[in-house]
Design an enzyme around this catalytic site. Sequence first.
Site, mmCIF file in Angstrom:
data_model
loop_
_atom_site.group_PDB
_atom_site.id
_atom_site.type_symbol
_atom_site.label_atom_id
_atom_site.label_comp_id
_atom_site.label_asym_id
_atom_site.label_seq_id
_atom_site.Cartn_x
_atom_site.Cartn_y
_atom_site.Cartn_z
ATOM 1 N N ILE A 105 0.833 -1.202 0.000
ATOM 2 C CA ILE A 105 0.000 0.000 0.000
ATOM 3 C C ILE A 105 0.872 1.258 0.000
ATOM 4 O O ILE A 105 0.692 2.171 -0.820
ATOM 5 C CB ILE A 105 -0.959 0.003 1.210
ATOM 6 C CG1 ILE A 105 -1.869 -1.233 1.186
ATOM 7 C CG2 ILE A 105 -1.772 1.300 1.254
ATOM 8 C CD1 ILE A 105 -2.850 -1.296 0.039
ATOM 9 N N HIS A 162 -8.178 -10.956 -6.200
ATOM 10 C CA HIS A 162 -9.578 -11.381 -6.134
ATOM 11 C C HIS A 162 -10.405 -10.710 -7.235
ATOM 12 O O HIS A 162 -10.109 -9.588 -7.648
ATOM 13 C CB HIS A 162 -10.181 -10.990 -4.778
ATOM 14 C CG HIS A 162 -9.619 -11.748 -3.622
ATOM 15 N ND1 HIS A 162 -10.175 -12.903 -3.147
ATOM 16 C CD2 HIS A 162 -8.532 -11.507 -2.842
ATOM 17 C CE1 HIS A 162 -9.469 -13.354 -2.112
ATOM 18 N NE2 HIS A 162 -8.459 -12.522 -1.909
ATOM 19 N N CYS A 173 21.887 -19.922 -7.930
ATOM 20 C CA CYS A 173 20.828 -20.744 -7.317
ATOM 21 C C CYS A 173 20.447 -21.816 -8.317
ATOM 22 O O CYS A 173 19.845 -21.521 -9.341
ATOM 23 C CB CYS A 173 19.612 -19.887 -6.970
ATOM 24 S SG CYS A 173 18.131 -20.838 -6.584
#
Lengths: 478, 420
Positions: A12, A49, A399
């Site tokens: 945010i 969502h 990695c």
Amino acid sequence: MYDVIIIGAGVIGCAVARYLSAYDADVLVLEKNEDVCAGTSKANSAIVHSGYDAENGTLKARFNVEGNCMMDELCRELDVPFERIGSLTVCTDEGDIPALEELRQRGINNGVEGLRIVRRDELLSMEPNIGDDVAAALYAPTAGIICPFKLTIALGENAAVNGAQFKFDTEVKKVYREGGLWHIVTDDAEYTSRAVVNAAGVYSDIFNNMVSTRKLNITPRRGDYILLDRSVGGYVRHTIFQLPTKLGKGVLVTPTVHGNTIVGPTAYDTEDREETATSADGIDSVIAKSAISVKGLPTRQVITSFAGLRAHEDGGEFVLGEAEDAEDFYNCAGIESPGLSAAPAIGKYTARLIKDRLQLGEKADFIKERKDILDPSALSIEERNELIRREPAYGTIVCRCESVTEGEILDAIRRPLGARSLDGVKRRTRAGMGRCQAGFCSPKVMEILRRELGVELTDITKSGGGSYIVSSRTKDGD
Amino acid sequence: MNKAYDIVIVGGGPAGLAAAIAARESGTQSVIILERGEQLGGILNQCIHNGFGLHTFKEELTGPEYAHRFIQKVIDMGIEYKLDTMVMDISPERAVTAMNREDGMFVIDAKAVILAMGCRERPRGALNIPGYRPAGIFSAGTAQRLVNIEGYMPGREVVILGSGDIGLIMARRMTLEGAKVKCVAELMPYSGGLKRNIVQCLDDFGIPLLLSHTVVDIEGKEHITAVTIAEVGADRRPIKGTEVRYTCDTLLLSCGLIPENELSTSAGVRLSPITNGPVVNESLETSIPGVFACGNVLHVHDLVDYVSEEAAKAGQTAARYAQGAVEKGGREIEIHAGGGARYTVPSTVCIDRMDDRLTVRFRAGDVYKDAYVSVYFDEARVMRKKKRIIAPGEMEQIILSREQMKEYPDLKTITVKIER
């Protein structure tokens, strides 16, 4: 003096900073952790969502749907992985279909498009591993999956490129108004600004309550998750929710944009705002509940488990906008689910409010696009070899589980708001996020960090603060 | 860059080195080792304790010394190798894609490929240990690298979960470096490590081994500050009321090794769900013709000596394959692990292709005292050997003889069993 000080560099705070940085304003973001995305933003379901869930007319509904609509363009601009894979909210009882229908209607009222009920036959073709007892589902095609780290980092980075300043390891202790300005007291300094944005996540009630008589009360609500290895990626193709029943809210099973599978969360209210410890019961219940919606989920392929905290405000609603009795103090408080989905809309909205109030002009040279760290695996062999010729570090795999090169790690450290810890590198590049969970690459990443930051190995941390990796030299060392 | 080699060996640790030497000694000139690390020798380079080579050289060497003997031979024989080179992909047609800083990404077409990638440690996440996720939690091998290669101590107050050999070795190593190792907790009622390591690394230093115990909570938000250890019941679930809290700044995990077969999987090699390694025949050939496997990528070993022995075998059979000298066809006899044995390597044998003798390695699923290792040719018991103790932490082996197998012309299944 700053025009705006933002407390908190989660998704945010970074979204507000990014949209504010499009205007002519001096913006400072204060973050108590060593990096962006270190609190709630880093430990959640990593989904966007569709927006059918929140009650009609709520801020949650409005900003979820708005945020969802903004995602494609924003993620294109900021080079963030986002996929609209759709969600399925399943029920196991034909008798619950009216409840799905009710959710569908609620979604339509919220402005969600494409919602429809699918019956078991169709569901099986969409999701072959759906649980045997699943009767029907509410299909929401606009739901999606996103990398919350990359979204937050991209927003922060883009804000920084456009002039927003970030101060990390800086905890705000006190906020007060004097002489028509806001004073922000941190552990080692005092700043002043015309406006303040409270994007402090699970701490947002504390800052609101310092300046407003309209008190908020945030309860950190812990959610345990498990993450499955990419080798079982594709086990589900949509985000699969369970229709809440008398027995509880259920858990979701969803693919991630990186091909892992995430399962969770639980919901435990806590008092401790840093209590991100998982519990055995929590993990057991996540595994047990997943079986309701998805059968045979290979839960032995767990590579990690984690817990995040949702900032649940007593009102159960987002608290946005200027506090009633605190001029130029803008709340982004109580941001729990669907906070990640709503983040772009909240950022844009809050920035607009401040722009109008402070009468900020548009920044002529605002750079709205940002490129993510180059992913060499997306290149052809020829392009990759050209890159390695130019920058040999792209020829060294650091990695091995996630095939991350030294070139990517260097980029992560050197770019604006670059990584300064193992977790910082991990969240930017995925180095250490794979099946061995940094067993092999952490000594190598530590060495690269040491070299790049010009510090001692004993200064390198996992995630800032006191999270040092090694304590001292061995007897023979030096 | 597009090259062709008779044999490409993926991994330059003990398995890859021994395989390369044997392949060359078997007459194949065109051999290359691709090693992802900065030097040959693999994990042996960080195993600075002694105890290596008792079987192979009849003397006790440190890990680097043991590796050096093989590395020197590889150099003397002029076998090609590339360091800091990561194999990115192996195709079913044995095209090996690799990458490094100097050559970029390149493809080598191989007549035969030997998989020798070794294994990795099971991380904390896979153990579902509840609690916080602070700094100070290491797999034992990562800590071993930090201490022995980088020269840094992870911490001073240590708890170890899991009694695998690396954990036991690190209990002693950390103690010798002045750290206090408070205990080693082991979920199972028996240790996963070698008896000699329990004696030499724990008993000799007075470090308690808590069998049937596990970590049930981890404290510390930034850095680990304590763990809680509880006893577990027969179901391996913690027993309430048995919790004991240990303050610590380091938690080492030695909870199992997993063969690293992501490349094998990408090539289409079939894996055993028990070993997590490839299913192989008597030639250590996987389900993909011309792709062989040896060492810890095949199944996790306790002793490097057996890795070298197994890898030499893979080197020989891969050389034979690359030279086109392998008889096709022949009847495959299955080798089953029965009653008490968890798996066997290899899992099939062809009489026409096997040498005079074939070593079959296996592990027990539990601790057996005064038990018998038996071998059945179909229903007939052909071998029975009494062992004072058989434990999951110590690999067992039996030798099959070609002559004896020939006496059973209808032989379909060989079963290795542990019988009380």
